[in-house]
Scaffold this motif. Structure first.
Motif, PDB file in Angstrom:
ATOM      1  N   GLU A   1       1.828 -19.324   9.218  1.00 17.71           N
ATOM      2  CA  GLU A   1       2.272 -18.788   7.920  1.00 17.71           C
ATOM      3  C   GLU A   1       1.779 -17.351   7.739  1.00 17.71           C
ATOM      4  N   GLN A   2       0.500 -17.110   8.063  1.00 15.60           N
ATOM      5  CA  GLN A   2      -0.069 -15.761   7.929  1.00 15.60           C
ATOM      6  C   GLN A   2       0.609 -14.782   8.890  1.00 15.60           C
ATOM      7  N   GLU A   3       0.872 -15.222  10.100  1.00 14.22           N
ATOM      8  CA  GLU A   3       1.559 -14.371  11.093  1.00 14.22           C
ATOM      9  C   GLU A   3       2.968 -14.022  10.600  1.00 14.22           C
ATOM     10  N   HIS A   4       3.651 -15.028  10.024  1.00 12.95           N
ATOM     11  CA  HIS A   4       5.000 -14.800   9.497  1.00 12.95           C
ATOM     12  C   HIS A   4       4.970 -13.764   8.363  1.00 12.95           C
ATOM     13  N   LYS A   5       4.008 -13.921   7.444  1.00 13.52           N
ATOM     14  CA  LYS A   5       3.875 -12.951   6.343  1.00 13.52           C
ATOM     15  C   LYS A   5       3.597 -11.553   6.889  1.00 13.52           C
ATOM     16  N   PHE A   6       2.701 -11.488   7.872  1.00 11.69           N
ATOM     17  CA  PHE A   6       2.330 -10.208   8.463  1.00 11.69           C
ATOM     18  C   PHE A   6       3.547  -9.545   9.107  1.00 11.69           C
ATOM     19  N   GLN A   7       4.295 -10.331   9.896  1.00 13.89           N
ATOM     20  CA  GLN A   7       5.483  -9.783  10.563  1.00 13.89           C
ATOM     21  C   GLN A   7       6.521  -9.317   9.537  1.00 13.89           C
ATOM     22  N   LYS A   8       6.670 -10.089   8.465  1.00 16.25           N
ATOM     23  CA  LYS A   8       7.630  -9.745   7.413  1.00 16.25           C
ATOM     24  C   LYS A   8       7.244  -8.416   6.753  1.00 16.25           C
ATOM     25  N   GLU A   9       5.930  -8.269   6.432  1.00 15.40           N
ATOM     26  CA  GLU A   9       5.457  -7.028   5.809  1.00 15.40           C
ATOM     27  C   GLU A   9       5.587  -5.852   6.769  1.00 15.40           C
ATOM     28  N   MET A  10       5.246  -6.096   8.040  1.00 15.43           N
ATOM     29  CA  MET A  10       5.358  -5.021   9.036  1.00 15.43           C
ATOM     30  C   MET A  10       6.827  -4.628   9.222  1.00 15.43           C
ATOM     31  N   GLY A  11       7.712  -5.611   9.192  1.00 16.14           N
ATOM     32  CA  GLY A  11       9.140  -5.330   9.329  1.00 16.14           C
ATOM     33  C   GLY A  11       9.650  -4.514   8.146  1.00 16.14           C
ATOM     34  N   ALA A  12       9.190  -4.867   6.955  1.00 13.37           N
ATOM     35  CA  ALA A  12       9.606  -4.136   5.753  1.00 13.37           C
ATOM     36  C   ALA A  12       9.085  -2.698   5.802  1.00 13.37           C
ATOM     37  N   LYS A  13       7.848  -2.532   6.271  1.00 11.20           N
ATOM     38  CA  LYS A  13       7.272  -1.181   6.363  1.00 11.20           C
ATOM     39  C   LYS A  13       7.980  -0.368   7.449  1.00 11.20           C
ATOM     40  N   ALA A  14       8.328  -1.049   8.541  1.00 13.76           N
ATOM     41  CA  ALA A  14       9.022  -0.347   9.621  1.00 13.76           C
ATOM     42  C   ALA A  14      10.416   0.060   9.160  1.00 13.76           C
ATOM     43  N   ALA A  15      11.067  -0.817   8.372  1.00 13.29           N
ATOM     44  CA  ALA A  15      12.412  -0.514   7.879  1.00 13.29           C
ATOM     45  C   ALA A  15      12.358   0.644   6.881  1.00 13.29           C
ATOM     46  N   SER A  16      11.322   0.652   6.052  1.00 15.83           N
ATOM     47  CA  SER A  16      11.196   1.767   5.099  1.00 15.83           C
ATOM     48  C   SER A  16      10.213   2.778   5.666  1.00 15.83           C
ATOM     49  N   ASP A  17      10.656   3.442   6.728  1.00 15.21           N
ATOM     50  CA  ASP A  17       9.816   4.428   7.408  1.00 15.21           C
ATOM     51  C   ASP A  17       9.564   5.596   6.449  1.00 15.21           C
ATOM     52  N   PRO A  18       8.306   5.874   6.115  1.00 15.53           N
ATOM     53  CA  PRO A  18       8.013   6.946   5.155  1.00 15.53           C
ATOM     54  C   PRO A  18       8.494   8.318   5.642  1.00 15.53           C
ATOM     55  N   SER A  19       8.379   8.591   6.932  1.00 17.56           N
ATOM     56  CA  SER A  19       8.834   9.893   7.426  1.00 17.56           C
ATOM     57  C   SER A  19      10.354   9.999   7.343  1.00 17.56           C
ATOM     58  N   ALA A  20      11.043   8.854   7.550  1.00 22.25           N
ATOM     59  CA  ALA A  20      12.509   8.871   7.432  1.00 22.25           C
ATOM     60  C   ALA A  20      12.896   9.136   5.979  1.00 22.25           C
ATOM     61  N   GLU A  21      12.165   8.508   5.046  1.00 22.29           N
ATOM     62  CA  GLU A  21      12.442   8.757   3.619  1.00 22.29           C
ATOM     63  C   GLU A  21      12.197  10.223   3.269  1.00 22.29           C
ATOM     64  N   LEU A  22      11.079  10.758   3.780  1.00 23.51           N
ATOM     65  CA  LEU A  22      10.740  12.161   3.518  1.00 23.51           C
ATOM     66  C   LEU A  22      11.803  13.082   4.096  1.00 23.51           C
ATOM     67  N   LYS A  23      12.250  12.748   5.288  1.00 24.99           N
ATOM     68  CA  LYS A  23      13.284  13.563   5.942  1.00 24.99           C
ATOM     69  C   LYS A  23      14.584  13.526   5.123  1.00 24.99           C
ATOM     70  N   GLY A  24      14.924  12.325   4.660  1.00 28.30           N
ATOM     71  CA  GLY A  24      16.138  12.185   3.843  1.00 28.30           C
ATOM     72  C   GLY A  24      16.019  12.969   2.538  1.00 28.30           C
ATOM     73  N   ALA A  25      14.871  12.900   1.895  1.00 29.26           N
ATOM     74  CA  ALA A  25      14.651  13.623   0.635  1.00 29.26           C
ATOM     75  C   ALA A  25      14.689  15.131   0.886  1.00 29.26           C
ATOM     76  N   THR A  26      14.116  15.559   2.000  1.00 31.56           N
ATOM     77  CA  THR A  26      14.113  16.981   2.350  1.00 31.56           C
ATOM     78  C   THR A  26      15.540  17.476   2.586  1.00 31.56           C
ATOM     79  N   GLU A  27      16.304  16.715   3.311  1.00 25.84           N
ATOM     80  CA  GLU A  27      17.698  17.107   3.577  1.00 25.84           C
ATOM     81  C   GLU A  27      18.497  17.184   2.282  1.00 25.84           C
ATOM     82  N   GLU A  28      18.221  16.258   1.356  1.00 23.50           N
ATOM     83  CA  GLU A  28      18.908  16.270   0.057  1.00 23.50           C
ATOM     84  C   GLU A  28      18.542  17.531  -0.720  1.00 23.50           C
TER      85      GLU A  28
END
Length: 123
Positions: A85-112
């Motif tokens: 259960e803990q591994e599943h939660k960890f993978q889910k959180e890591m997947g969510a963080k990987a999907a919302s890559d902060p540098s990708a968001e920053l790059k998108g905001a910069t381009e905008e």
């Protein structure tokens, strides 16, 4: 004259004397045999009780070990489920963080921002 002279020794009196002791010896021996038999019986009862007690203790030990093993298996099972259960939660959180890559968001905001600046400059 001899003390064991024929006049003093009566064979029939010695038989009576001997016969008077024999019945007493038998009656005295009989309780002794019954006591001995009773003692043997009590010893056998004690030995039997001891065997039964040892068997009872062996069974109790076996049951105790079985319960300990059962508790250990259950604890390991619960721990395995918890880890999964803990591994599943960890993978889910890591997947969510990987999907919302902060540098990708920053790059998108910069381009905008760049696009808006260019738009302002062109107009």
């Amino acid at each position: 004259s001899s003390h064991f002279g024929s006049s003093h020794f009566d064979p029939s009196s010695s038989h009576r004397l001997l016969a008077s002791f024999v019945p007493r010896a038998r009656t005295a021996a009989a309780p002794s045999l019954t006591m001995s038999g009773k003692s043997q019986e009590l010893i056998q009862q004690l030995l039997q009780a001891e065997k039964e007690a040892e068997a009872l203790i062996a069974t109790a030990k076996k049951n105790r070990l079985a319960k300990l093993k059962q508790a250990k298996d259950k604890a390991e099972e619960d721990l395995k489920a918890f880890r999964e259960e803990q591994e599943h939660k960890f993978q889910k959180e890591m997947g969510a963080k990987a999907a919302s890559d902060p540098s990708a968001e920053l790059k998108g905001a910069t381009e905008e921002e760049i696009r808006l600046v260019k738009q302002d400059y062109e107009t």
